[in-house]
Design a protein around this motif. Structure first.
Motif, mmCIF file in Angstrom:
data_model
loop_
_atom_site.group_PDB
_atom_site.id
_atom_site.type_symbol
_atom_site.label_atom_id
_atom_site.label_comp_id
_atom_site.label_asym_id
_atom_site.label_seq_id
_atom_site.Cartn_x
_atom_site.Cartn_y
_atom_site.Cartn_z
ATOM 1 N N ILE A 466 0.821 -1.223 0.000
ATOM 2 C CA ILE A 466 0.000 0.000 0.000
ATOM 3 C C ILE A 466 0.851 1.268 0.000
ATOM 4 O O ILE A 466 0.671 2.140 -0.865
ATOM 5 N N PRO A 467 1.821 1.444 0.923
ATOM 6 C CA PRO A 467 2.635 2.666 0.865
ATOM 7 C C PRO A 467 3.524 2.746 -0.373
ATOM 8 O O PRO A 467 3.824 3.846 -0.851
ATOM 9 N N LEU A 468 3.954 1.603 -0.899
ATOM 10 C CA LEU A 468 4.773 1.629 -2.113
ATOM 11 C C LEU A 468 3.967 2.151 -3.305
ATOM 12 O O LEU A 468 4.484 2.908 -4.131
ATOM 13 N N LEU A 469 2.705 1.745 -3.394
ATOM 14 C CA LEU A 469 1.855 2.234 -4.487
ATOM 15 C C LEU A 469 1.497 3.701 -4.291
ATOM 16 O O LEU A 469 1.418 4.467 -5.252
ATOM 17 N N GLY A 470 1.266 4.092 -3.046
ATOM 18 C CA GLY A 470 0.877 5.472 -2.766
ATOM 19 C C GLY A 470 -0.621 5.670 -2.904
ATOM 20 O O GLY A 470 -1.325 4.882 -3.547
ATOM 21 N N ARG A 471 -1.114 6.755 -2.296
ATOM 22 C CA ARG A 471 -2.551 7.019 -2.223
ATOM 23 C C ARG A 471 -3.225 7.008 -3.597
ATOM 24 O O ARG A 471 -4.229 6.335 -3.816
ATOM 25 N N GLU A 472 -2.664 7.751 -4.536
ATOM 26 C CA GLU A 472 -3.310 7.913 -5.841
ATOM 27 C C GLU A 472 -3.465 6.580 -6.566
ATOM 28 O O GLU A 472 -4.530 6.248 -7.089
ATOM 29 N N LYS A 473 -2.395 5.787 -6.574
ATOM 30 C CA LYS A 473 -2.437 4.518 -7.303
ATOM 31 C C LYS A 473 -3.334 3.501 -6.595
ATOM 32 O O LYS A 473 -4.026 2.712 -7.249
ATOM 33 N N VAL A 474 -3.338 3.508 -5.254
ATOM 34 C CA VAL A 474 -4.221 2.601 -4.512
ATOM 35 C C VAL A 474 -5.677 2.907 -4.860
ATOM 36 O O VAL A 474 -6.466 2.002 -5.187
ATOM 37 N N LEU A 475 -6.049 4.191 -4.804
ATOM 38 C CA LEU A 475 -7.433 4.577 -5.101
ATOM 39 C C LEU A 475 -7.800 4.248 -6.549
ATOM 40 O O LEU A 475 -8.904 3.768 -6.834
ATOM 41 N N GLU A 476 -6.871 4.478 -7.449
ATOM 42 C CA GLU A 476 -7.113 4.200 -8.867
ATOM 43 C C GLU A 476 -7.361 2.707 -9.098
ATOM 44 O O GLU A 476 -8.286 2.311 -9.820
ATOM 45 N N ARG A 477 -6.560 1.852 -8.456
ATOM 46 C CA ARG A 477 -6.691 0.402 -8.662
ATOM 47 C C ARG A 477 -7.944 -0.146 -7.974
ATOM 48 O O ARG A 477 -8.597 -1.061 -8.498
ATOM 49 N N VAL A 478 -8.272 0.397 -6.812
ATOM 50 C CA VAL A 478 -9.505 -0.022 -6.128
ATOM 51 C C VAL A 478 -10.714 0.347 -6.984
ATOM 52 O O VAL A 478 -11.645 -0.453 -7.165
ATOM 53 N N GLU A 479 -10.710 1.559 -7.524
ATOM 54 C CA GLU A 479 -11.825 2.022 -8.364
ATOM 55 C C GLU A 479 -11.964 1.151 -9.612
ATOM 56 O O GLU A 479 -13.074 0.777 -10.009
ATOM 57 N N ARG A 480 -10.828 0.810 -10.217
ATOM 58 C CA ARG A 480 -10.864 -0.014 -11.426
ATOM 59 C C ARG A 480 -11.423 -1.406 -11.114
ATOM 60 O O ARG A 480 -12.186 -1.976 -11.892
#
Length: 484
Positions: A466-480
């Motif tokens: 989670i911290p390696l991906l960062g907030r933006e990428k985590v939210l983007e992948r969850v949304e997808r």
């Protein structure tokens, strides 16, 4: 008793081979264990195949493995020079002595004459050998042959009825029959000494006390012993170490995979892992422990624990040892060694900022438990660089099809949006609370989240992902994943 002095004497006709590296290591360990001297010299009399490039590769390989030398090439010492091509006057001096004392003679036989002699011996059911045709030529006969343009070689006159017994420190007593040997060449027609002659002169003039080398040289040893005796020199102690075999029990070669130290270095093996592994190829420590540092090997090594039987190159064991050293080395060191592999794959730019370096350290920490060599890192980190991570297989797709998945992913998105900083500590706390808050078992929560973030059902810990991906990428992948 004289202080122990051993040598590693490679021919620079290619890179440092696994077998050569093991010979160097055994010599180094023996010298260090006995408080002796380790010498490195270069046997470059194969003029067509030898190169300075190969010489540098071999020396660089030794240094990389941590095998320093006390005397020899690049270091100097009392026995130099340390390249055979720079020692030709020395060989000439001792060849002349053998000529003067009747132990050597000039041979003018052509290749055609030698081939005919071999055929004749084979037809009689005898072993092919040189039968001494030129041994008793008169001065007049020599002049006539030289007038024909024949350039002689020098041959050693093997005494008749000689039995040569080698008391080998590994193989025990080994006997050879001199009559089956034939008079062998010691200096070629171009003045270059043969291996057997040059190695005897070098070992004696450099004060070598123990010759530790591969078993394939055992058949050369009786010729060398005869030369020692003819020159009136004491013989060193010999120890011939067994061959290294591939897993199919045939002599190790390129068809078994990588065979040079350079190849293993380029694949991301650590020098301490290779040293540890090579030491166990034909030698066994006193106890059960197999993970041994160079210092521990140095303390324990002795020739009486070197096996007569061939050693099998077990790649799985090397991978296990290398994985151990990757996991136990400092994170900074493994990160620095991993970066070139990431750069080659296009994941990391040439210039790395301090902030990016800290991120790379966290990345390596997340995946290093899965690595048996550092080149494998690119197989485990693609999930952090990919634009999308669709489910990798049927199992991953079925995980995302669970009825609880939308609620889990929405809860994760809500928590991620609510925090100011998404580091490992925050991720751990968030992940710990989720199952209880959702009233679900851990697997029902963590597995779909893992697939949403990585596309896979296995991999690094989620609190690292989670911290390696960062907030933006985590939210983007969850949304997808929610919209899939």
């Amino acid at each position: 008793m004289a202080q122990v002095k051993v040598r590693f004497a490679p021919s620079p006709t290619g890179p440092l081979h696994i077998g050569g590296a093991r010979s160097a290591l055994f010599n180094w360990l023996f010298a260090r264990n006995r408080g002796g001297t380790f010498l490195v010299r270069i046997e470059d009399t194969d003029l067509e195949r030898s190169s300075r490039e190969s010489e540098e590769n071999i020396l660089a390989g030794l240094r990389w493995l941590g095998l320093d030398w006390d005397e020899g090439i690049g270091v100097g010492g009392p026995g130099g020079p340390y390249r055979q091509t720079e020692r030709l006057p020395i060989y000439r001096q001792y060849a002349d002595r053998l000529l003067e004392t009747g132990w050597a003679y000039r041979c003018y036989c052509t290749e055609e004459e030698l081939a005919a002699q071999r055929e004749e011996l084979l037809a009689r059911g005898e072993m092919p050998r040189y039968t001494g045709r030129c041994r008793h030529l008169t001065g007049e006969e020599r002049c006539r042959l030289e007038a024909q343009g024949r350039r002689p070689v020098l041959r050693f006159a093997v005494p008749a009825g000689e039995k040569i017994i080698i008391r080998d420190l590994v193989r025990g007593s080994v006997s050879f029959d001199g009559d089956g040997m034939g008079d062998f060449i010691i200096v070629k027609s171009d003045g270059i000494p043969t291996y057997n002659f040059a190695v005897v002169v070098d070992d004696h003039t450099m004060g070598i006390t123990h010759v530790i080398r591969a078993e394939e040289h055992l058949s050369n040893t009786p010729r060398q012993v005869l030369l020692y005796r003819a020159l009136g020199w004491p013989e060193p102690r010999f120890a011939h170490v067994s061959l290294i075999l591939g897993e199919d029990r045939t002599k190790m070669s390129k068809r078994h995979g990588a065979t040079s130290i350079e190849q293993y270095r380029e694949m991301g093996y650590l020098p301490e892992a290779l040293v540890n592994f090579l030491a166990l190829l034909g030698w066994s420590p006193g106890g059960e422990e197999e993970v041994l540092t160079l210092d521990q090997l140095k303390e324990q090594f002795s020739l009486d624990r070197v096996a007569k039987n061939p050693a099998v190159f077990d790649l799985d064991k090397l991978n296990w040892l290398n994985g151990h050293y990757i996991r136990t080395s400092s994170l900074e060191r493994i990160t620095d060694l991993a970066i070139p592999f990431l750069q080659k794959a296009g994941y990391v730019p040439e210039e790395i900022t301090p902030e990016r370096y800290q991120w790379l350290k966290a990345l390596v920490a997340a995946v290093r438990d899965y690595l048996s060599n550092l080149s494998e890192i690119t197989q485990h980190v693609d999930i952090f660089f990919a634009a999308e991570v669709p489910p990798a297989d049927g199992e991953a797709r079925s995980v995302l099809a669970g009825e609880q998945v939308p609620a889990v992913l929405r809860a994760v998105a809500e928590k991620v949006r609510a925090v100011d900083e998404l580091d490992e500590e925050v991720a751990r706390a968030m992940l710990k609370k989720l199952p209880r808050e959702l009233g679900l078992g851990g697997k029902k929560v963590y597995m779909p989240l893992r697939v949403a973030l990585t596309g896979r059902t296995h991999g690094p810990e989620l609190y690292q992902v989670i911290p390696l991906l960062g907030r933006e990428k985590v939210l983007e992948r969850v949304e997808r994943a929610l919209n899939r």
